[in-house]
Design a protein around this motif. Structure first.
Motif, PDB file in Angstrom:
ATOM      1  N   TYR A 115      -2.155   4.471   2.659  1.00 53.97           N
ATOM      2  CA  TYR A 115      -2.787   3.425   3.453  1.00 53.97           C
ATOM      3  C   TYR A 115      -3.630   4.063   4.550  1.00 53.97           C
ATOM      4  N   ARG A 116      -4.545   3.288   5.097  1.00 54.55           N
ATOM      5  CA  ARG A 116      -5.364   3.750   6.216  1.00 54.55           C
ATOM      6  C   ARG A 116      -4.653   3.429   7.536  1.00 54.55           C
TER       7      ARG A 116
ATOM      8  N   LEU B 213      -8.636   3.197  -0.612  1.00 49.40           N
ATOM      9  CA  LEU B 213      -8.571   4.262   0.381  1.00 49.40           C
ATOM     10  C   LEU B 213      -9.876   5.033   0.498  1.00 49.40           C
TER      11      LEU B 213
ATOM     12  N   VAL C 278      -6.166   8.617   6.664  1.00 45.43           N
ATOM     13  CA  VAL C 278      -5.474   8.116   5.481  1.00 45.43           C
ATOM     14  C   VAL C 278      -4.119   8.800   5.408  1.00 45.43           C
TER      15      VAL C 278
ATOM     16  N   GLN D 253       0.822  -1.204   0.000  1.00 38.83           N
ATOM     17  CA  GLN D 253       0.000   0.000   0.000  1.00 38.83           C
ATOM     18  C   GLN D 253       0.865   1.266   0.000  1.00 38.83           C
TER      19      GLN D 253
ATOM     20  N   THR E  45     -13.195  11.787   6.956  1.00 41.47           N
ATOM     21  CA  THR E  45     -11.883  11.170   6.713  1.00 41.47           C
ATOM     22  C   THR E  45     -10.818  12.249   6.651  1.00 41.47           C
TER      23      THR E  45
ATOM     24  N   VAL F  28      -7.049  13.219   5.671  1.00 37.17           N
ATOM     25  CA  VAL F  28      -6.014  12.744   4.743  1.00 37.17           C
ATOM     26  C   VAL F  28      -4.790  13.636   4.874  1.00 37.17           C
TER      27      VAL F  28
ATOM     28  N   ALA G 145     -13.410   1.787   6.730  1.00 32.80           N
ATOM     29  CA  ALA G 145     -13.865   3.032   6.108  1.00 32.80           C
ATOM     30  C   ALA G 145     -15.367   3.196   6.186  1.00 32.80           C
TER      31      ALA G 145
END
Length: 805
Positions: free
Chosen positions: A665-666, A736, A706, A659, A678, A680, A672
């Protein structure tokens, strides 16, 4: 009485140069035949080259349908001034081991010569500036014939042979079986000398030892828009001389030299030498019947009388021809000049020429992009013994010119060399990073670990920096590998017990330290990345540079990528995380800019393990002939590595690695599908992103996290996903940001927020983009983040806005 030029040959004398020169070294260069015989053949070939080059441009403009009405263009006059220089060089001096960079506007001359030598099929001659055809400017990756250097960017192509020569020397020291190289020629226009990149390269300390360098300046004294008012040749000569170069000048042809040497001839020489360049250029455009009086204009009675005693012997046409007899068009004179090149130091030759020589546009101040009319093309055809409707005739094989073409083609035919490969790059090095470390510090550890775990790969790594090796954490690597220098220098501090860094210079080092000139840095890195395709010895160049200064080198770096030169560029420190240094050392637009460059993958890993995986991936890409270059944006800010939560289970660790090199990647423990918002982020800002998620959790808002290792990889994945034949590369975007579980996005970057703004289009989420949009100032890191609204509180606040809290 008029004295025919043929009666003056016995009066020729050695032309003057600004420095003494060493005797010529024959090496394996062809020996000259008798001057008169060879010169006649060279003149015949030069006229054919002039015709072919002019016709290549003419057919692109008049001989091809133009449906969109946009001018095709070309540079007939700029090509014409180079014809004699290139004919003399190729057909008398060049060897198969030599490499040459041709000024951008003379590309048709290069193609014409390659055609006569059998290196270009006749079908390509009608394709200049068309799709899949001959490129407007020489391109080593896109033209169908032999092109050693791409030169479309003025100043950058001119200096490329310097860095190619340096790269070859490095490769030869590192790998003794590297094929031999010859001279590295650079053919450039005088207006190109205005480029700062030229002088940055010339004064680099290592350059003065490169005797294989030869620059030939087409001194036509005209630029794109004007006649250059003061060419200042002496100033240019002095600057090259001061940099340790041999300086040769080829100002006059042998006819003029003979007149100068005859009794009273000094008067004509004095008049031409003292004449302002614009006046001389105007003289070229005067009708032959006007030349005599223009030469006398403005002179006192005594000087005029002395000059009349010389020029009255010539009729109008002969006098007009005589004053055009410059050294850059006298092929015998050029060959003589080439034979005086001193191989013990770099050399520059100033060859005086006339822009448009031999064309109806000769010497006209507006001739830069002018095209000959059909009538003018027919006149040129008649003068060249050719036909406009059948322009691509070559010489008969049994003619003197045909035989010389065959001999030259045989001499220049290159021998295939063995192409080596880079050893397999490991997927990871197996070391656990320190618990708290910055990505910049992790870079130094990576290089040391690579040498221990994968020595064959590390053997091909070469690092480069512009006087910032220690401040970008290359100290440990340098202590282990040493500094490479073609000359070698004694380290007078080697016995200083308090010295941490060993600065030992010699032929065995793997680090090249340059002066503070970022253009030189990226240009050398690009040429180091071309040693595999040039000589079969691939290198893996890694250059470090302060991230804000990438912008200074962006154009030459981009051009080196276009030319096929691959490298890893490390921009560090980056962002506003170097807050105490102030705004001058804080970067903001580099993530966005580098995301947009073709053939380049930009990375901004947050953690040391991510950096290891992505650097190894970047090395694999460079080892692949079709792979990308890479840009890494690193910081000096220490980050807790526990935040990375790298899985201990081998399967999950492998999945995380895949990833990371896919782009992100998370970090959230929950799936999710449970995200209410979310967050990022990328790089060192992940500390604030994770803290913001924790604050939101305490407020009853479930925030996904993320971590992007490469915004450019994610952008490509999104682009790829929209295509009909999408591949596995597009899977990371859906992984993602699964379309089945939309959530508002807050993107955060220690850089311009535009970089991640494209994520709003992945599934149509409402988005807030946080980042740096103003110039910075000196402060603490926490204060800097607050100033720019990328602190944990600002991130959490933006998330609350999106969820309506």
């Amino acid at each position: 009485m008029h004295r025919p030029a043929t009666d003056q040959t016995d009066e020729l004398h050695q032309f003057e140069t600004s420095l003494q020169v060493s005797p010529p070294d024959a090496n394996d260069r062809p020996l000259r035949a008798s001057a008169s015989g060879e010169d006649t053949v060279l003149d015949e070939i030069a006229q054919r080259v002039l015709w072919l080059a002019t016709s290549i441009i003419d057919r692109a403009n008049r001989g091809r349908a133009n449906s969109d009405g946009v001018k095709v263009g070309g540079h007939q006059s700029s090509s014409a001034s180079m014809t004699g220089i290139m004919t003399a060089l190729w057909f008398s001096q060049m060897r198969s081991i030599d490499r040459v960079s041709v000024k951008p506007h003379a590309s048709p001359v290069l193609h014409a010569i390659n055609y006569l030598l059998g290196d270009l099929d006749v079908g390509h001659l009608d394709t200049l500036r068309s799709r899949g055809g001959l490129q407007p400017y020489p391109s080593r990756t896109k033209d169908p014939d032999t092109v050693d250097f791409s030169t479309g960017s003025v100043g950058i192509g001119a200096t490329a042979p310097i860095w190619a020569a340096l790269s070859h020397r490095y490769a030869s020291d590192r790998f003794p079986d590297t094929p031999t190289a010859g001279r590295f020629y650079s053919l450039l226009g005088d207006a190109e000398m205005d480029e700062g990149a030229v002088w940055e390269a010339i004064i680099d300390p290592e350059v003065r030892s490169l005797g294989e360098l030869v620059w030939i300046v087409d001194l036509n004294r005209q630029s794109l828009d004007r006649v250059i008012p003061d060419v200042q040749v002496r100033r240019l000569q002095g600057m090259f001389d001061a940099a340790g170069w041999q300086v040769l000048t080829c100002p006059w042809g042998r006819r003029l030299e003979a007149v100068f040497a005859a009794p009273g001839g000094q008067a004509l020489k004095d008049r031409l030498v003292s004449m302002p360049n614009p006046e001389y250029q105007r003289l070229l455009r005067a009708h032959p019947t006007e030349v005599h009086e223009r030469l006398l204009a403005g002179l006192g009675e005594t000087d005029a009388a002395a000059l009349r005693r010389v020029i009255d012997d010539f009729d109008a046409d002969s006098l007009a021809s005589l004053i055009r007899d410059l050294g850059g068009h006298d092929l015998g004179q050029l060959v003589d000049t080439f034979e005086h090149i001193d191989d013990g130091r770099p050399s520059v030759i100033f060859a005086y020429t006339i822009k448009g020589k031999g064309l109806a546009t000769e010497g006209h101040p507006g001739n830069h992009a002018a095209q000959l009319t059909e009538a003018q093309m027919r006149e040129l055809a008649a003068a060249s013994g050719m036909e406009l409707d059948d322009p691509w005739q070559t010489f008969a094989s049994d003619s003197a010119a045909g035989r010389l073409c065959t001999e030259t083609a045989d001499r220049l035919r290159r021998v295939d060399h063995e192409t080596h490969t880079v050893a397999e790059v490991p997927v990871e090095l197996g070391f656990t990073p320190k618990s708290i470390i910055s990505t910049q510090a992790a870079l130094g550890r990576f290089l040391s670990d690579l040498k221990h775990v994968a020595p064959e790969v590390a053997h091909r790594v070469v690092t480069v920096s512009p006087d910032v090796a220690t401040s970008t954490n290359l100290g440990g690597w340098i202590n282990k590998t040493g500094i490479w220098s073609p000359a070698g220098r004694e380290d007078w501090f080697s016995d200083d017990r308090e010295r941490v860094l060993k600065w030992e210079e010699g032929s065995g080092g793997q680090h090249i330290e340059m002066g503070i000139a970022e253009i030189n840095l990226v240009s050398l890195a690009g040429e180091l990345g071309l040693t595999g395709s040039r000589w079969g010895q691939p290198l893996l160049p890694i250059a470090t540079i302060y991230d804000p200064f990438i912008n200074r080198a962006l154009e030459p770096w981009t051009f080196s990528l276009y030319a096929g030169g691959r490298s890893i560029m490390v921009g560090t420190p980056s962002g506003v995380s170097l807050a105490p240094e102030g705004g001058a050392h804080q970067s903001f637009n580099t993530p966005s800019v580098t995301l947009e460059i073709p053939g380049l993958t930009s990375w901004e890993p947050a953690f040391a393990q991510d950096l290891e995986w992505t650097l190894l991936e970047a090395l694999r890409e460079m080892a692949d002939p079709d792979g990308d270059s890479a840009y890494f944006r690193l910081t000096t800010r220490p980050v807790s590595q526990d935040l990375a939560a790298v899985p201990s289970d081998p399967l999950l660790r492998q999945r995380r690695r895949e990833q990371v090199i896919a782009g992100g990647y998370r970090l959230s423990a929950h799936p999710a599908s449970q995200d209410q918002v979310t967050l990022v982020g990328a790089g060192a800002i992940m500390t604030e992103v994770i803290e913001a998620a924790s604050r939101l959790e305490s407020l009853g808002v479930r925030a996904g996290i993320v971590c992007l290792s490469s915004p450019s990889k994610i952008f490509r994945a999104v682009q790829e996903r929209s295509r009909v034949n999408s591949t596995s590369r597009s899977a990371i975007a859906d992984e993602l940001f699964p379309s089945a579980h939309p959530a508002p996005l807050v993107t955060v970057l220690d850089g311009h927020p535009h970089t991640l703004a494209f994520l709003a289009g992945v599934r149509g989420d409402r988005t807030r983009n946080l980042g740096v949009t103003e110039f910075g100032q000196a402060s603490s890191v926490s204060e800097a983040y607050e100033i720019h609204g990328i602190d944990a509180g600002s991130i959490a606040s933006s998330a609350l806005d999106l969820v309506g809290r």
